[in-house]
Design a protein around this motif. Structure first.
Motif, PDB file in Angstrom:
ATOM      1  N   UNK A  42       0.804  -1.228   0.000  1.00  0.00           N
ATOM      2  CA  UNK A  42       0.000   0.000   0.000  1.00  0.00           C
ATOM      3  C   UNK A  42       0.835   1.276   0.000  1.00  0.00           C
ATOM      4  N   UNK A  43       2.008   1.237   0.622  1.00  0.00           N
ATOM      5  CA  UNK A  43       2.828   2.448   0.758  1.00  0.00           C
ATOM      6  C   UNK A  43       3.841   2.563  -0.384  1.00  0.00           C
ATOM      7  N   UNK A  44       3.334   2.954  -1.537  1.00  0.00           N
ATOM      8  CA  UNK A  44       4.184   3.090  -2.727  1.00  0.00           C
ATOM      9  C   UNK A  44       4.339   4.569  -3.053  1.00  0.00           C
ATOM     10  N   UNK A  45       5.566   5.049  -3.054  1.00  0.00           N
ATOM     11  CA  UNK A  45       5.821   6.459  -3.304  1.00  0.00           C
ATOM     12  C   UNK A  45       5.871   6.796  -4.784  1.00  0.00           C
ATOM     13  N   UNK A  46       5.744   8.070  -5.067  1.00  0.00           N
ATOM     14  CA  UNK A  46       5.740   8.567  -6.447  1.00  0.00           C
ATOM     15  C   UNK A  46       7.052   8.255  -7.167  1.00  0.00           C
TER      16      UNK A  46
END
Length: 207
Positions: A42-46
């Motif tokens: 869920x925690x995927x950065x740009x």
């Protein structure tokens, strides 16, 4: 064979040059897939999404460059269409595995955290290598007035390296110390890859 001379020899021989482009395309694609595989659920950065997208685009761009040599050449990533296919396929996988082993020993990370750490350090090592490889390749292409160009990749890889340094700085104050270890691992694997390509290229009647 010294890297510049090896690449100069490859560029002057169309079948080998097509395989070289395809080999680079394969590695860019493998890198993109590794980046995606390291994504948190869920925690995927740009920046991570950007890197995966740009590496996929590099793979596509390099594949398209082959058309300038022959439209019927290197249409897949089959072993017969890559230079030193065994070493090529093992390169990134081995770097990832060895880096994970080292990072786990140093940081004692959870599975998700280890995947992210591996993404940071392995991508950094690959960007350092790309920062060295692509300019040499472009110099040789320019020397031979080739229609093939990789200038756009060079600019993007430089940007990637800066982004990785920024991310690593946020990961650990001692990131440079650990990055040096990963770079040393990559250097050994890179030299093995170059030796494997040299041995293939230097076979009688190859070039």
């Amino acid at each position: 064979m010294e890297f510049y001379n090896l690449l100069d020899r490859i560029v002057q021989h169309d079948p080998a040059h097509a395989k070289w482009l395809n080999t680079l395309s394969f590695m860019e694609n493998a890198g993109a897939r590794k980046i995606s595989a390291c994504e948190h659920s869920s925690e995927v950065g740009l920046i991570q999404l950007k890197h995966a997208a740009e590496e996929h685009r590099h793979a596509y761009y390099l594949k398209k460059q082959i058309l300038k040599i022959s439209p019927e050449t290197c249409t897949t990533y089959k072993s017969t269409e890559l230079l030193a296919p065994l070493a090529t396929r093992q390169y990134l996988h081995a770097l990832d595995m060895k880096a994970c082993r080292y990072l786990q020993q140093q940081f004692g990370l959870s599975k998700e955290s280890l995947k992210y750490a591996a993404y940071l350090f392995v991508t950094y090592a690959i960007e350092v290598r790309a920062d060295e490889l692509y300019p040499v390749y472009q110099d040789i292409l320019t020397k031979h007035s080739s229609r093939i160009m990789v200038k756009s990749i060079i600019l993007e890889e430089e940007g990637h390296l800066e982004e990785m340094i920024h991310q690593l700085s946020g990961f650990s104050e001692d990131w440079k110390k650990h990055a040096e270890v990963i770079l040393d691992i990559e250097e050994v694997l890179h030299q093995q890859w170059i030796v494997a390509i040299s041995e293939e290229i230097m076979q009688p009647d190859y070039v």
